[in-house]
Motif scaffolding. Structure first.
Motif, PDB file in Angstrom:
ATOM      1  N   LEU A 167      12.877 -12.631   0.175  1.00 43.19           N
ATOM      2  CA  LEU A 167      11.712 -12.387  -0.696  1.00 43.19           C
ATOM      3  C   LEU A 167      12.241 -11.778  -2.182  1.00 43.19           C
ATOM      4  N   GLU A 168      13.275 -11.011  -1.974  1.00 40.60           N
ATOM      5  CA  GLU A 168      14.001 -10.426  -3.231  1.00 40.60           C
ATOM      6  C   GLU A 168      14.586 -11.517  -4.153  1.00 40.60           C
ATOM      7  N   ALA A 169      15.049 -12.494  -3.192  1.00 38.30           N
ATOM      8  CA  ALA A 169      15.665 -13.664  -4.440  1.00 38.30           C
ATOM      9  C   ALA A 169      14.422 -14.341  -4.820  1.00 38.30           C
ATOM     10  N   ALA A 170      13.452 -14.416  -4.200  1.00 39.91           N
ATOM     11  CA  ALA A 170      12.226 -15.326  -4.839  1.00 39.91           C
ATOM     12  C   ALA A 170      11.731 -14.447  -5.815  1.00 39.91           C
ATOM     13  N   ILE A 171      11.377 -13.104  -5.663  1.00 38.68           N
ATOM     14  CA  ILE A 171      11.143 -12.520  -6.679  1.00 38.68           C
ATOM     15  C   ILE A 171      11.820 -12.382  -8.200  1.00 38.68           C
ATOM     16  N   ASP A 200       5.247  -5.457  -4.857  1.00 44.15           N
ATOM     17  CA  ASP A 200       5.330  -4.213  -3.716  1.00 44.15           C
ATOM     18  C   ASP A 200       4.389  -4.433  -2.588  1.00 44.15           C
ATOM     19  N   MET A 201       3.236  -5.019  -2.747  1.00 52.21           N
ATOM     20  CA  MET A 201       2.650  -5.584  -1.398  1.00 52.21           C
ATOM     21  C   MET A 201       3.294  -6.332  -0.522  1.00 52.21           C
ATOM     22  N   VAL A 247       6.520  -6.777   4.508  1.00 50.78           N
ATOM     23  CA  VAL A 247       7.755  -7.210   5.330  1.00 50.78           C
ATOM     24  C   VAL A 247       8.628  -5.984   5.844  1.00 50.78           C
ATOM     25  N   ALA A 248       8.618  -4.796   5.018  1.00 53.59           N
ATOM     26  CA  ALA A 248       9.058  -3.572   5.887  1.00 53.59           C
ATOM     27  C   ALA A 248       8.383  -3.162   6.971  1.00 53.59           C
ATOM     28  N   HIS A 252      -8.039 -16.722  -2.109  1.00 50.39           N
ATOM     29  CA  HIS A 252      -8.439 -15.329  -2.373  1.00 50.39           C
ATOM     30  C   HIS A 252      -7.856 -14.297  -1.761  1.00 50.39           C
ATOM     31  N   LYS A 253      -7.555 -13.256  -2.111  1.00 47.99           N
ATOM     32  CA  LYS A 253      -7.034 -12.120  -1.090  1.00 47.99           C
ATOM     33  C   LYS A 253      -7.978 -10.874  -1.772  1.00 47.99           C
TER      34      LYS A 253
END
Length: 96
Positions: A28-32, A51-52, A57-58, A80-81
């Protein structure tokens, strides 16, 4: 190694998570980071739910399925979310 994993499709990324080569948070961090590096030229990501995603994930709130823990973008044109903006990238829908 993370650049190699980011070059894989979702199936390959899911396999690398399943084997423990990379953690869901690392991917996730690499994708961000990649999104932030490329988005200024593309302007493809207008609302960022980083952040969501980190919280999900956490907390382990990732649904089971073939792409479990693989990060993805949600294009608000067809998907949509609840509780998030839906503009279809149209200024007339800003705030919708």
């Amino acid at each position: 190694m993370i650049d190699e994993i980011l070059s894989l499709d979702a199936v390959g990324q899911a396999e690398r998570i399943a084997t423990g080569d990379v953690s869901p948070l690392e991917l996730l961090e690499a994708a961000i980071a990649r999104c932030d590096a490329r988005n200024p030229d593309l302007n493809a990501v207008t609302v960022k739910f980083y952040d969501m995603a980190r919280e999900a994930v956490a907390a382990g709130r990732i649904p089971d399925g073939p792409f479990h823990d693989v990060p993805f973008l949600l294009k608000d044109f067809y998907a949509h979310k609840a509780g998030t903006p839906t503009t279809a990238s149209c200024p007339l829908l800003a705030g919708a």
